[in-house]
Design a protein around this motif. Structure first.
Motif, PDB file in Angstrom:
ATOM      1  N   HIS A  23       0.915  -1.250  -0.342  1.00 10.81           N
ATOM      2  CA  HIS A  23      -0.267  -0.004  -0.078  1.00 10.81           C
ATOM      3  C   HIS A  23       1.153   1.181  -0.290  1.00 10.81           C
ATOM      4  O   HIS A  23       0.667   1.966  -1.042  1.00 10.81           O
ATOM      5  CB  HIS A  23      -0.714  -0.131   1.527  1.00 10.81           C
ATOM      6  N   LEU A  24       2.042   1.059   0.891  1.00 15.19           N
ATOM      7  CA  LEU A  24       2.625   2.467   0.933  1.00 15.19           C
ATOM      8  C   LEU A  24       3.465   2.355  -0.571  1.00 15.19           C
ATOM      9  O   LEU A  24       3.612   3.653  -0.754  1.00 15.19           O
ATOM     10  CB  LEU A  24       4.135   2.302   2.027  1.00 15.19           C
ATOM     11  N   ALA A  29       3.599   5.784  -5.485  1.00 16.64           N
ATOM     12  CA  ALA A  29       4.437   6.218  -7.112  1.00 16.64           C
ATOM     13  C   ALA A  29       2.771   7.398  -7.014  1.00 16.64           C
ATOM     14  O   ALA A  29       3.841   8.062  -8.085  1.00 16.64           O
ATOM     15  CB  ALA A  29       3.471   4.726  -7.120  1.00 16.64           C
ATOM     16  N   THR A  30       2.484   7.184  -6.564  1.00 17.37           N
ATOM     17  CA  THR A  30       1.477   8.665  -6.526  1.00 17.37           C
ATOM     18  C   THR A  30       1.319  10.029  -6.087  1.00 17.37           C
ATOM     19  O   THR A  30       1.179  11.130  -7.173  1.00 17.37           O
ATOM     20  CB  THR A  30      -0.047   8.477  -6.076  1.00 17.37           C
ATOM     21  N   GLN A  31       2.350   9.944  -5.261  1.00 18.60           N
ATOM     22  CA  GLN A  31       3.181  11.317  -4.549  1.00 18.60           C
ATOM     23  C   GLN A  31       4.231  11.596  -5.852  1.00 18.60           C
ATOM     24  O   GLN A  31       4.006  12.647  -5.633  1.00 18.60           O
ATOM     25  CB  GLN A  31       3.677  11.087  -3.259  1.00 18.60           C
ATOM     26  N   GLY A  32       4.796  10.901  -6.022  1.00 14.56           N
ATOM     27  CA  GLY A  32       6.072  11.205  -6.849  1.00 14.56           C
ATOM     28  C   GLY A  32       7.005  11.938  -6.478  1.00 14.56           C
ATOM     29  O   GLY A  32       6.756  11.438  -4.729  1.00 14.56           O
ATOM     30  N   ALA A  33       8.530  11.991  -7.054  1.00 18.87           N
ATOM     31  CA  ALA A  33       9.198  12.960  -6.376  1.00 18.87           C
ATOM     32  C   ALA A  33       8.681  13.519  -5.567  1.00 18.87           C
ATOM     33  O   ALA A  33       8.103  14.861  -5.204  1.00 18.87           O
ATOM     34  CB  ALA A  33      10.761  13.297  -7.058  1.00 18.87           C
ATOM     35  N   ALA A  44      12.869  11.752   1.096  1.00 16.70           N
ATOM     36  CA  ALA A  44      11.824  10.656   1.416  1.00 16.70           C
ATOM     37  C   ALA A  44      10.643  10.900   2.465  1.00 16.70           C
ATOM     38  O   ALA A  44      11.171  11.972   3.171  1.00 16.70           O
ATOM     39  CB  ALA A  44      12.969   9.913   2.312  1.00 16.70           C
ATOM     40  N   TRP A  45       9.721  10.791   1.929  1.00 15.92           N
ATOM     41  CA  TRP A  45       8.751  10.569   2.314  1.00 15.92           C
ATOM     42  C   TRP A  45       8.537   9.458   3.306  1.00 15.92           C
ATOM     43  O   TRP A  45       8.390   8.876   3.661  1.00 15.92           O
ATOM     44  CB  TRP A  45       7.192  10.290   1.225  1.00 15.92           C
TER      45      TRP A  45
END
Length: 200
Positions: A23-24, A29-33, A44-45
């Motif tokens: 899930h993370l 991936a949807t957040q992007g860089a 980092a996220w």
């Protein structure tokens, strides 16, 4: 922690690790860089898994019963760093007991004595002072009233409306501000290598 789960076993073990990491990965991936640094990390996220499962690092024989001893938790930091992980510590909830400063100084001395240089070089902390609420207070009175004497202290607490709309209590503003500063000063004196990511 019992403060959150007074009606059941206070220890939560997450068993769906693969599901959580998948899930993370999708969310990242949807957040992007990450393009802007924040208080959690410059690059980092950062995800807080188990936000409602804070573990106390003070008065552990009273408020954090049936969990791993503090010495074992501290020793594990070196193991994780040796395995290639970045390890931060969560100093929460900070509970203002009559001996809280001495208790935290003792904990920081244990931390300093146990960590190897690589662990110290990468160490950072988040510091969160106790937030509580009346519903949990009532639940906890039924099974662990001794801890509630430390957690529920209306004479030094005030009402706070949380972002999620819940009505909680926290330490009164002047006291909390002084205590946050005092703990920061204590950390600077005893574990100066430990960066404070945020404190509130």
């Amino acid at each position: 922690m019992p403060r959150r789960k007074g009606y059941s076993n206070p220890v939560t073990v997450f068993t769906n690790i693969d599901e959580i990491t998948r899930h993370l990965a999708r969310h990242i991936a949807t957040q992007g860089a990450k393009t802007e640094a924040n208080q959690c990390d410059p690059d980092a996220w950062v995800y807080d898994i188990g936000e409602n499962g804070d573990c106390s690092v003070e008065t552990a024989r009273v408020t954090d019963i049936r969990t791993s001893p503090i010495a074992e938790r501290i020793a594990a930091i070196n193991d994780f760093v040796d395995a290639g992980y970045e390890v931060h510590v969560n100093f929460s909830p900070v509970i203002l007991t009559p001996t809280w400063r001495a208790d935290w100084e003792d904990l920081f001395a244990q931390l300093d004595a146990a960590l190897h240089p690589r662990a110290k070089a990468q160490l950072a902390a988040e510091v969160i002072f106790l937030t509580h609420n009346e519903g949990l207070h009532e639940v906890n009175l039924g099974w662990h009233p001794k801890a509630e004497k430390l957690l529920w202290t209306p004479a030094v607490q005030e009402t706070k409306r949380s972002q999620n709309g819940a009505e909680n209590v926290r330490y009164r503003h002047p006291l909390k501000a002084q205590s946050v500063a005092a703990l920061g000063d204590l950390m600077a004196r005893t574990i100066p290598y430990c960066r404070i990511r945020y404190a509130f």
